[in-house]
Scaffold this active site. Structure first.
Site, PDB file in Angstrom:
ATOM      1  N   CYS A   1       0.855  -1.192   0.119  1.00 40.26           N
ATOM      2  CA  CYS A   1      -0.070   0.075  -0.171  1.00 40.26           C
ATOM      3  C   CYS A   1       0.904   1.234   0.077  1.00 40.26           C
ATOM      4  O   CYS A   1       1.688   1.406   1.032  1.00 40.26           O
ATOM      5  CB  CYS A   1      -0.867   0.112   1.076  1.00 40.26           C
ATOM      6  SG  CYS A   1      -1.868   1.632   1.346  1.00 40.26           S
TER       7      CYS A   1
ATOM      8  N   CYS B   1     -11.137  12.541 -43.651  1.00 42.18           N
ATOM      9  CA  CYS B   1     -11.048  13.553 -42.546  1.00 42.18           C
ATOM     10  C   CYS B   1      -9.484  14.044 -42.677  1.00 42.18           C
ATOM     11  O   CYS B   1      -9.177  14.861 -41.842  1.00 42.18           O
ATOM     12  CB  CYS B   1     -11.359  12.858 -41.188  1.00 42.18           C
ATOM     13  SG  CYS B   1     -10.220  11.336 -40.908  1.00 42.18           S
TER      14      CYS B   1
HETATM   15  S1  SF4 Z   1      -8.166   7.187 -44.422  1.00 42.20           S
HETATM   16 FE1  SF4 Z   1      -9.020   7.298 -42.516  1.00 42.20          FE
HETATM   17  S2  SF4 Z   1      -7.966   8.571 -41.250  1.00 42.20           S
HETATM   18 FE2  SF4 Z   1      -7.519   8.649 -43.453  1.00 42.20          FE
HETATM   19  S3  SF4 Z   1      -8.740  10.411 -44.493  1.00 42.20           S
HETATM   20 FE3  SF4 Z   1      -9.687   8.439 -44.729  1.00 42.20          FE
HETATM   21  S4  SF4 Z   1     -11.037   8.277 -43.012  1.00 42.20           S
HETATM   22 FE4  SF4 Z   1      -9.765   9.966 -42.405  1.00 42.20          FE
END
Ligand code: SF4
Ligand SMILES: Cc1cc2nc3c(=O)[nH]c(=O)nc-3n(C[C@H](O)[C@H](O)[C@H](O)COP(=O)(O)O)c2cc1C
Ligand code: SF4
Ligand code: SF4
Lengths: 404, 420
Positions: free
Chosen positions: B136, B346
């Site tokens: 502890c 993205c």
């Molecule tokens: S491969 Fe995955 S991380 Fe890359 S742009 Fe496409 S969705 Fe986004």
């Protein structure tokens, strides 16, 4: 990735959560004690328990929990009015939005199907018993499963070519694809339940079955549309909703041209007709009903869906006359309070004003030597309610017939 | 589905390997009765000392990025608040009411004499196992807790004192606040401990309160370094378990794994590294005893799927596959591939590869699509780990570095990788 939804009348499957999304959604669940979602499920599918299993990465356990209580678990995930049952009761509503219980149930059931899992097993408690279930709809299937799990040899009779009853012949395939119905039926087959299809059981036969079997269950659904008595109701082009949906389904969405469609009725069946007409390529579609928009019995989800696909919902008008000679030309409506009238041009009028209990139901429901359940008894409720009644009938059969 | 999950631990038959670890999840008989009814096979009772402790308030802090689950948990609690006499009464009740459950009793003294007194008392009360709390990290006395666990001589002396005072198997519970755990574990084993359990909590400051200018939790304007546990501690626990499992001098010592167990998979991981018993606290504090339902069900389904009839078949299966880094096969790279139908555009992969790896992803800002440049990619898989879409970037071609090869086929190498 396609951002636009396309309309497919008979999709192979309906997009389900993948593992990550299911985990995200499950982690929103508050894992309540004595959870109201579970209390709100008529057939005791126990969402709190299966969501907790997903949360703790035990997807098998989740699917098993669903299966053990609900033989139509895969179908119910897609067609239950969750927003009036478990999701309405969800404590998360006090924070933001309810847990998407239907989507999580679908996730667990997809796992079962894709990996061809079997979770139910038979005991041999009543191995020497034989039961006939008449009708292959939800109540009958649930009764059969419950008995088969206890070792009973069950045979299901149905006049149609395929089992499932209204799941198969009334609910449109874009809400409930065939693979999902098959998945639920397969669980019954794995329990050794036999199907006698294309077999319409006559009244005499039923009486005879009483002697051949240890018990007989009748769950023959409603299958009879309510009719409103207005002038012109028998004109050509006026169809009732159940016939229309069944026709669309057996012809795989390739019905003859519908032209301009007016639907009468603000329940889920009315909304199903509206979107089916859209799929079938009707020229125009209007859905008219007597209730206010808020009080119309269809679920919020279905109403929103109708808006999305561009079907106008016209509330607080009741039909007073269908106009035309031989063939329908117009429908005349009257406002329920303020006296306004409205005439709508139509080539097809779909009457979705509810079902009524079939004529023979009364007779069977009164018999003490025959067990009944489902829409035939309750006059038309949800599938999950029928599952509950089928299960209850099975318990009654065991307690009153086998144990004596 | 229920499989036979029974396993013998130190010669004691356990209905499953799942035990509660010593902490407020097993403070008294009434509470523990509920745990047994829920399905736990046994417990390690909240550490019993001669006197009850005086605790501070508040005493916990949490690290999490979403409030529904804690990644880490810090506590400033010492051992039992009850006296030895009171705890003995509780243990007797449990022994009487639950003869088939396993009662491990954790004890801690500050002198050899105290360790003997405690060992005798809990043995008489009905302990099936005794666990020695050498670990502890927040005791107010330096003669107790993890200060002792860092000193092989004290560990040895106190273990011997206990072993001489009881006939039940003795387990030494180790502290992770050391560079290597084997020295102290060997000291315990050589003095008669039959098993080692690990880990206790890790010394930590979870957060600084920027208004009060002290750590959290704030106790009248101040705070202390104290023990960290929960899922974030699992990797550290697994690392120590690996060290113990691979130690030649500990071959005959049975292991009990503790640290961050929430799911059946977590528990299984400890077992694959050689543990015959696993213990849980933090996730029970958060979610309750009911988590044992999914531990049991999940492990049963795993066994069914893999055709495992008895847990003995899987204990230790991963131990030999953890090797020194200099022995890893460095002959190849696995170049990822992107599924353009799944990609949502993205660019997280692009950002991470550029800023955090080898500038091997080309970004087309018109079509919003990534392209992996095979000649620059080193196969680190940062992009796969960062991509938010399931199965969008996946392991692709296997490329052997100039002329090298290994004994496995490309397919075999690729199939070893699973990204959820
Ligand atoms: S491969 Fe995955 S991380 Fe890359 S742009 Fe496409 S969705 Fe986004
Ligand atoms: C609030 C709290 C109190 C604890 N008290 C004790 C104790 O009295 N004796 C002991 O050996 N370990 C004690 N521990 C450590 C746990 O038994 C366990 O070793 C550690 O928390 C790691 O496991 P976990 O990640 O499952 O919580 C305590 C842990 C917590 C969180
Ligand atoms: S009521 Fe809602 S939040 Fe609570 S257990 Fe059910 S689904 Fe989860
Ligand atoms: S594997 Fe590494 S180097 Fe290759 S593209 Fe992905 S992040 Fe870049």
């Amino acid at each position: 990735m396609d951002r636009n939804q396309t309309l497919v009348y008979e999709p192979v499957e309906i997009e389900a959560f993948d593992f990550r999304r299911a985990m995200e959604e499950a982690s929103r669940c508050l894992l309540c004690e004595d959870a109201p979602c579970s209390t709100a499920c008529p057939s005791d599918t126990d969402p709190e328990k299966f969501i907790r299993s997903i949360r703790f990465k035990n997807v098998n356990g989740a699917a098993e929990t669903i299966r053990e209580s609900n033989i139509l678990g895969a179908s119910c995930a897609l067609i239950c009015p969750q927003e009036k049952l478990c999701e309405q009761a969800c404590n998360r509503c006090g924070i933001d939005e309810p847990i998407q219980i239907g989507k999580l149930q679908q996730f667990a059931m997809e796992y079962e199907r894709k990996l061809d899992k079997t979770y139910l097993s038979k005991t041999d408690t009543y191995i020497d018993k034989h039961v006939a279930c008449i009708g292959a709809g939800p109540a009958s299937l649930a009764c059969a499963a419950e008995l088969a799990k206890e070792g009973v040899e069950v045979t299901i009779f149905d006049e149609n070519e395929k089992p499932g009853g209204m799941l198969r012949y009334e609910i449109p395939p874009y809400r409930l694809p065939d693979v999902v119905i098959e998945q639920d039926i397969r669980q019954l087959e794995k329990l050794g339940v036999k199907f006698e299809l294309n077999h319409k059981v006559t009244i005499d036969e039923k009486e005879q079955m009483k002697n051949e079997y240890d018990a007989v269950f009748v769950g023959a659904g409603t299958w009879e549309a309510k009719k409103i008595d207005i002038p012109g109701i028998n004109l050509e082009g006026v169809v009732n909703a159940l016939d229309f949906l069944e026709q669309a389904k057996v012809s795989n969405g390739k019905s003859p041209s519908l032209g301009r469609v007016v639907i009468v009725g603000g329940g889920d069946v009315g909304m199903d007709c509206a979107s089916t007409c859209k799929h079938l390529g009707a020229d125009s579609i209007y859905d008219v009903f007597m209730e206010t928009l808020k009080d119309a019995p269809a679920t919020e989800k279905e109403k929103v869906e109708s808006f999305k696909i561009g079907v106008p919902l016209i509330s607080e008008f009741k039909p007073v006359e269908i106009i035309g000679d031989e063939k329908v030309e117009k429908v005349k409506f009257e406002h329920i309070t303020n006296g306004s009238t409205m005439e709508m041009v139509a080539d097809t009028v779909i009457m979705a004003v509810g079902q009524k209990t079939r004529q023979d139901a009364q007779y069977w429901n009164q018999r003490s030597d025959i067990f009944t359940g489902g829409d035939m008894v309750n006059g038309g409720d949800t599938v999950v309610q029928a599952v509950k009644e089928g299960k209850e009938a099975a318990t009654k059969i065991i307690n009153t017939t086998f144990k004596n | 589905m229920k499989k036979d999950l029974s396993i013998d631990f130190l010669g004691v038959h356990c209905e499953n390997p799942f035990f509660l670890s010593s902490s407020p999840v097993c403070n008294n008989a009434e509470q523990i009765a509920k745990a047994f009814d829920a399905g736990w096979a046994g417990i390690f009772y909240k550490t019993v000392g001669i006197e009850g402790m005086n605790e501070c308030s508040p005493r916990f802090d949490v690290l999490s990025d979403d409030p529904s689950s804690w990644s880490g948990f810090k506590n400033m609690e010492q051992i039992s608040e009850m006296s030895l006499e009171q705890n003995v009464e509780e243990i007797k009740k449990l022994k009487e009411n639950y003869p088939n459950k396993v009662l491990g009793i954790s004890i801690m003294g500050s002198t050899e004499e105290e360790w003997r007194t405690l060992a005798k008392a809990v043995t008489e009360a009905g302990a099936d196992l005794i666990e020695l709390n050498f670990s502890c990290p927040q005791m107010t006395s330096h003669d107790m807790g993890s200060d002792v666990g860092q000193n092989p001589q004290l560990v040895s002396d106190y273990t011997r004192a206990v072993v001489e005072s009881t006939h039940v198997p003795v387990i030494a519970k180790m502290t992770p606040n050391v560079a290597e755990m084997s020295d102290t574990a060997i000291a315990a084993a050589n003095s008669g401990a039959k098993s080692v359990s690990a880990i206790n909590t890790i010394k930590s400051i979870t957060n600084i309160d920027i208004d009060n200018m002290t750590g959290k939790p704030v106790v009248n304007g101040k705070s202390s370094v104290s023990g960290y546990s929960g899922n974030a501690a699992k990797p550290i626990a697994l690392r120590f378990i690996t060290e113990l499992a691979q130690c030649e001098d500990l071959k005959d010592v049975e292991l009990s794994g503790i640290g961050g167990i929430e799911t059946w998979q977590d528990a299984l991981e400890f077992m694959l590294l050689g543990c015959r018993n696993v213990q849980v606290t933090t996730s029970v504090m958060q979610y309750g005893y009911r988590i044992v339902e999914d531990l049991i069900s999940g492990l049963s389904h795993f066994m069914e799927e893999r055709g495992v009839d008895h847990l003995d078949e899987i204990v230790g299966k991963a131990v030999n596959n953890i090797i020194p880094s200099e022995e890893l096969d460095r002959s190849f790279m696995i170049i990822p591939k992107v599924d353009e139908d799944k990609c949502v555009g993205c660019a997280r992969c692009y950002i991470s590869c550029y800023d955090g790896s080898h500038q091997a992803i080309e970004w087309d800002n018109k079509t919003r699509t990534p392209k992996i440049l095979e000649d620059k990619c080193v196969g680190c898989h940062l992009c796969i780990n960062v991509c938010p879409v399931t199965d969008c970037i996946t392991p692709g071609d296997i490329v052997f570095k100039d002329g090298q090869s290994n004994s496995r086929s490309e397919k075999e190498i690729a199939q070893q990788l699973v990204y959820l």
